[in-house]
Write an enzyme that holds these catalytic residues in place. Structure first.
Site, PDB file in Angstrom:
ATOM      1  N   CYS A 186     -10.609  11.351 -31.067  1.00 42.46           N
ATOM      2  CA  CYS A 186      -9.004  11.913 -30.329  1.00 42.46           C
ATOM      3  C   CYS A 186      -9.428  11.812 -28.483  1.00 42.46           C
ATOM      4  O   CYS A 186      -8.292  10.718 -28.035  1.00 42.46           O
ATOM      5  CB  CYS A 186      -8.659  13.214 -30.500  1.00 42.46           C
ATOM      6  N   PHE A 187     -10.377  12.093 -27.869  1.00 46.65           N
ATOM      7  CA  PHE A 187     -10.277  12.281 -26.452  1.00 46.65           C
ATOM      8  C   PHE A 187     -10.243  10.181 -25.651  1.00 46.65           C
ATOM      9  O   PHE A 187      -9.401  10.302 -25.031  1.00 46.65           O
ATOM     10  CB  PHE A 187     -11.738  12.974 -25.837  1.00 46.65           C
TER      11      PHE A 187
END
Ligand code: UDX
Length: 429
Positions: free
Chosen positions: A266-267
């Site tokens: 995600c990040f």
């Protein structure tokens, strides 16, 4: 409520099983018949805490089943949660191929339904995507009007891998982005007993809340890493500084663990997508660009520190921890990948251990000896790097590190217990 969940990756499977545990009747739609059969047999293709046991319980109680038949799953449900992947495209923007194809199929299925239906976008999509791309597809394929014949909502997920099911069941907040009263009411019903505040927003705000949250958390980590690099030079304990800052309620103690930085599914993807969008709009996000640079430089710093202690050519380097964080076998954008490739490029031989990611590492990395225990990976090593904060590494002692040829240890995660292991160097402390 009968709910269809499209996509049975981390988010879809955890959300689907979570919704089933909350008393809904859930049909999960997998991409292939084989995957649906595997899941219906109580097996999951990933490692995720408590998920397999919960899936088995839901299958037994008939509250969850998987299928590859999207149309009938949608037609027999009142709400459809779209949870397909939105990976990074080569320019950092998100690849909407799966999202568009799922929306086309959902739209086509809606054509045949008589009852009101809510389509819920859970996948992470850049602000504007749901209204500008998804809704038109749904309307075109169904021949129906959104807000009139069916509702659309954006309901971002904030699930941490390794804790995804628990995060789904016990959220800090539920964001319902719609503007459509009927759709909001249905989602309020779905989340009524989750014990969390429900915040209603427009669709674009909900899309942005997801990006803003991940971008802010990534910023917090890069901030403490950059500060940590300075603290180390000044002989200051970064972790004490983080503790002192974190007790201020306005700052908060989470995501201030300095180390080799952030990875995962995600990040990196979300921060890249936000930067790409900001450039496209001519509203450059300079802070976010630096956040990414600081993160990349932490990985290089580990190598520089190591090279000061040992020349890499022909040396055996033990790597403890390959997954991007503990509690998962996921290696996506894991710092270990870049670091291992760099070590190998400089002629080092890598002997690694990870409690869960060993099989993935064998598939994804060439010429890495993945061992069955930390002790095995340490045997005969010229140096050791700690790259994931698996709790079991806190149990390692000087006796274990005595198996190395040379006791050179670089700690990237502050997981070793200084009472049990001496003489190692931390990356930011
Ligand atoms: C993240 C978000 O937390 C979740 O809400 C979102 O929806 C998906 O992305 P996840 O990728 O599973 O979840 O991992 P997370 O626990 O957030 O950690 C991300 C990365 O940051 C990991 O590589 C972790 O090691 C690193 N990290 C985290 C730090 O380096 N320091 C910290 O203090 C916290």
């Amino acid at each position: 409520m009968r709910i269809a969940v499209i996509g049975l990756g981390y988010v879809g499977l955890c959300s689907g099983v979570g919704l089933a545990l909350k008393g809904n009747e859930v049909v999960g739609v997998a991409t292939t018949e084989e995957k649906a059969a595997l899941i219906n047999g109580g097996k999951i293709p990933i490692y995720e805490e408590a998920l397999e046991e919960s899936l088995k319980a839901c299958l037994k109680g008939n509250s969850f089943r998987a299928t590859s038949g999207l149309a009938s799953a949608v037609a027999s449900s009142s709400a459809t949660f779209i949870c397909v992947g939105t990976p990074s495209a080569s320019d950092g923007s998100i690849d909407l191929a799966q999202m568009k194809s799922a929306s086309e199929s959902v739209g086509a299925a809606l054509k045949k339904t008589g009852e009101y239906h809510v389509v819920v976008v859970k996948s992470t999509v850049i602000p504007g995507t749901t209204e500008d791309e998804i809704v038109p597809i749904l309307e075109r394929q169904s021949g129906k009007k959104s807000r009139k014949h069916f509702g659309v909502a954006m309901n971002p997920e904030f699930l941490r891998e390794g804790k995804a099911l628990s995060d789904f069941l016990h959220p800090d907040r539920v964001v319902v982005g719609t503007g459509d009263k009927k759709a909001a009411e249905m989602l309020r019903k779905v989340y009524a007993d989750f014990g969390a505040p429900i915040i209603e927003t427009g669709i674009r705000e909900a899309e942005m809340i997801k990006y803003a949250s991940n971008a802010f958390l990534a910023t917090k980590i890069s901030f403490i890493n950059e500060l940590g690099n300075l603290c180390k030079k000044l002989g200051i304990d970064t972790y004490k500084v983080a503790e002192g800052m974190g007790l201020d309620k306005r700052i908060g103690k989470h995501f201030l663990q300095a180390g080799i930085g952030w990875g995962g599914s995600c990040f990196p993807k979300d921060v890249k997508a936000l930067i790409a969008k900001s450039r496209e709009e001519g509203a450059r996000m300079k802070i976010m660009e630096d956040v990414v640079d600081v993160n990349a430089s932490q990985r290089k710093l580990v190598i520089e520190m190591l090279k000061k202690k040992v020349p890499l050519g022909g040396k055996k380097i033990a790597i403890l921890g390959i997954a991007f964080k503990p509690g998962t076998d996921d290696m996506r954008e894991a710092p270990a990948i870049d670091i291992i490739k760099h070590l190998q490029a400089e002629g080092a031989l890598v002997q690694a251990y990870d409690p869960k990611a060993g099989d993935n590492a064998r598939r994804l990395l060439l010429d890495v000896n993945c061992h069955a225990s930390a002790r095995d990976a340490l045997k005969g090593a010229d140096a050791c790097l700690i790259l994931t904060d698996w709790p079991e590494f806190a149990e390692l002692t000087d006796k274990d590190f005595a198996l190395m040829k040379n006791k050179i240890i670089i700690e990237g995660r502050r997981i070793l217990d200084p009472k049990k292991v001496g003489g190692y160097e931390g990356i930011c402390w």
